[in-house]
Motif scaffolding. Sequence first.
Motif, short mmCIF file in Angstrom:
data_model
loop_
_atom_site.label_atom_id
_atom_site.label_comp_id
_atom_site.label_asym_id
_atom_site.label_seq_id
_atom_site.Cartn_x
_atom_site.Cartn_y
_atom_site.Cartn_z
N ALA A 86 0.83 -1.21 0.00
CA ALA A 86 0.00 0.00 0.00
C ALA A 86 0.86 1.26 0.00
CB ALA A 86 -0.92 0.00 1.21
N ASP A 87 0.59 2.16 -0.94
CA ASP A 87 1.41 3.36 -1.10
C ASP A 87 0.53 4.54 -1.47
OD1 ASP A 87 3.67 4.94 -1.25
OD2 ASP A 87 4.11 4.41 -3.33
N ARG A 88 -0.25 4.97 -0.50
CA ARG A 88 -1.16 6.09 -0.71
C ARG A 88 -1.65 6.57 0.64
NH1 ARG A 88 -3.56 1.36 -1.27
NH2 ARG A 88 -5.52 0.97 -0.16
N GLY A 89 -1.99 7.83 0.75
CA GLY A 89 -2.61 8.35 1.95
C GLY A 89 -1.85 8.04 3.21
N MET A 90 -2.36 7.11 4.00
CA MET A 90 -1.80 6.77 5.30
C MET A 90 -0.67 5.75 5.22
SD MET A 90 -3.47 8.72 7.27
CE MET A 90 -5.02 9.60 7.40
N PHE A 91 -0.26 5.37 4.01
CA PHE A 91 0.70 4.29 3.86
C PHE A 91 1.82 4.66 2.90
CE2 PHE A 91 -3.61 2.64 4.47
CZ PHE A 91 -3.46 2.20 5.77
N ASP A 92 3.01 4.18 3.22
CA ASP A 92 4.19 4.45 2.42
C ASP A 92 4.86 3.12 2.12
OD1 ASP A 92 6.50 5.35 1.22
OD2 ASP A 92 7.33 6.27 3.02
N HIS A 93 4.52 2.52 0.96
CA HIS A 93 5.04 1.20 0.60
C HIS A 93 4.85 0.20 1.73
CE1 HIS A 93 7.08 3.90 -2.28
NE2 HIS A 93 6.95 2.87 -3.11
N GLY A 94 3.65 0.16 2.29
CA GLY A 94 3.31 -0.77 3.34
C GLY A 94 3.58 -0.26 4.74
N ALA A 95 4.38 0.79 4.89
CA ALA A 95 4.62 1.38 6.21
C ALA A 95 3.39 2.21 6.62
CB ALA A 95 5.86 2.26 6.18
N VAL A 96 3.05 2.14 7.90
CA VAL A 96 1.88 2.85 8.42
C VAL A 96 2.31 4.21 8.97
CG1 VAL A 96 -0.02 2.78 10.08
CG2 VAL A 96 0.81 0.65 9.05
N LYS A 97 1.69 5.27 8.46
CA LYS A 97 1.93 6.61 8.99
C LYS A 97 1.06 6.80 10.24
CE LYS A 97 2.58 8.19 4.23
NZ LYS A 97 2.08 9.08 3.15
N LEU A 98 1.66 7.20 11.33
CA LEU A 98 0.96 7.27 12.61
C LEU A 98 0.11 8.53 12.69
CD1 LEU A 98 3.73 5.94 15.01
CD2 LEU A 98 2.03 4.68 13.68
N CYS A 99 -0.97 8.51 11.90
CA CYS A 99 -1.81 9.69 11.73
C CYS A 99 -3.17 9.50 12.38
CB CYS A 99 -1.96 10.02 10.24
SG CYS A 99 -2.65 11.65 9.91
N HIS A 100 -3.17 9.02 13.62
CA HIS A 100 -4.42 8.86 14.36
C HIS A 100 -4.08 8.97 15.85
CE1 HIS A 100 -8.10 7.15 16.03
NE2 HIS A 100 -8.67 7.35 14.86
N PRO A 101 -4.95 9.59 16.66
CA PRO A 101 -4.65 9.69 18.10
C PRO A 101 -4.38 8.35 18.77
CG PRO A 101 -6.48 11.14 17.52
CD PRO A 101 -6.17 10.33 16.29
N HIS A 102 -5.06 7.27 18.32
CA HIS A 102 -4.82 5.96 18.93
C HIS A 102 -3.37 5.50 18.71
CE1 HIS A 102 -8.90 5.87 19.93
NE2 HIS A 102 -9.37 4.96 19.09
#
Length: 325
Positions: free
Chosen positions: A295-311
């Motif tokens: 996944a490489d869009r929005g909240m994801f960078d080549h499968g890496a998860v961008k920590l873009c949520h308070p949780h």
Amino acid sequence: MTDAALLTRPAKFADPDVTASGGPRARVPLVALRTLWIATGSLCNITCRNCYIESSPENDRLAYIARAEAAAFLDEIAREGLPVTEIGFTGGEPFMNPDILGMLEDVLRRGLKALVLTNAMQPMLRARVRDGLLALRAAHGDRLTLRVSLDHYTRTLHDEERGPGSFDKTLEGIDWLARESFSLALAGRTCWGESEEQARAGYARLIAERRWPVDAEDAASLVLFPEMDETADVPEITEACWTILGKSPSAVMCASSRMVVKRKGAAAPTVLPCTLLPYDPAFEMGANLVEAARADRGMFDHGAVKLCHPHCAKFCVLGGGACSA
């Protein structure tokens, strides 16, 4: 800061790449997929005051996932040689899903471990379910673990969270699991101002009294989850925070786990990074595990998860929470 500056300041968790302070947002790469979570559905037999995903007898936003749908992900794990060792089942209450025993059988028959998060109340104690669990335990032993939500070791505070009478009903279920020699764990909460030492001591007293096979000092046997508050002002995590906090992104649970959900009305399940974000479409990674890893869009960078949520900040990084042992 002036009132005008406050009004024009970027909102927190708004930009997937940059925090409100302008720092690069932290990312968590998938190191190795060890645990796959399957959300059995969001329906539950009770309504808890602070349920992480608002499960209740009325909340059907996550549909019951079917045995065949879950098996497709097990097939993918085998076909792709993924390093998954554990399949976790969460809800809602997993034992309300009519296919839960079949899904557990499919997991265990493949040599994987199965972990079920349950309240151990009436859905688990139905005769059909009890008989099915006993058969699975006899065939597969301690590769099947049931983690029971016991929010506090006192009746008063547990019932404050889960409703009058829930403490005694849950103890009945835990007693049955212990008596029948199931692999057993407990999950509590840390929302009553106690230190971890005080909480573990309280659970230890109850465990000794009931003679449960649970080690209150073992973080995998008694999991203590941080409390979540959607209204709290939570700090964002930048790349610099790893050094400041002395933490590694590989220690965060989305470095080693993914979750499968089926939303109400959807034609098929979808993959998400984590058990805490079941409803946000921005965190959909793909229809299967291979697609999710790329996944490489929005909240994801080549499968890496961008920590873009308070949780991501409150529960995982700062709270040290992890749903899997």
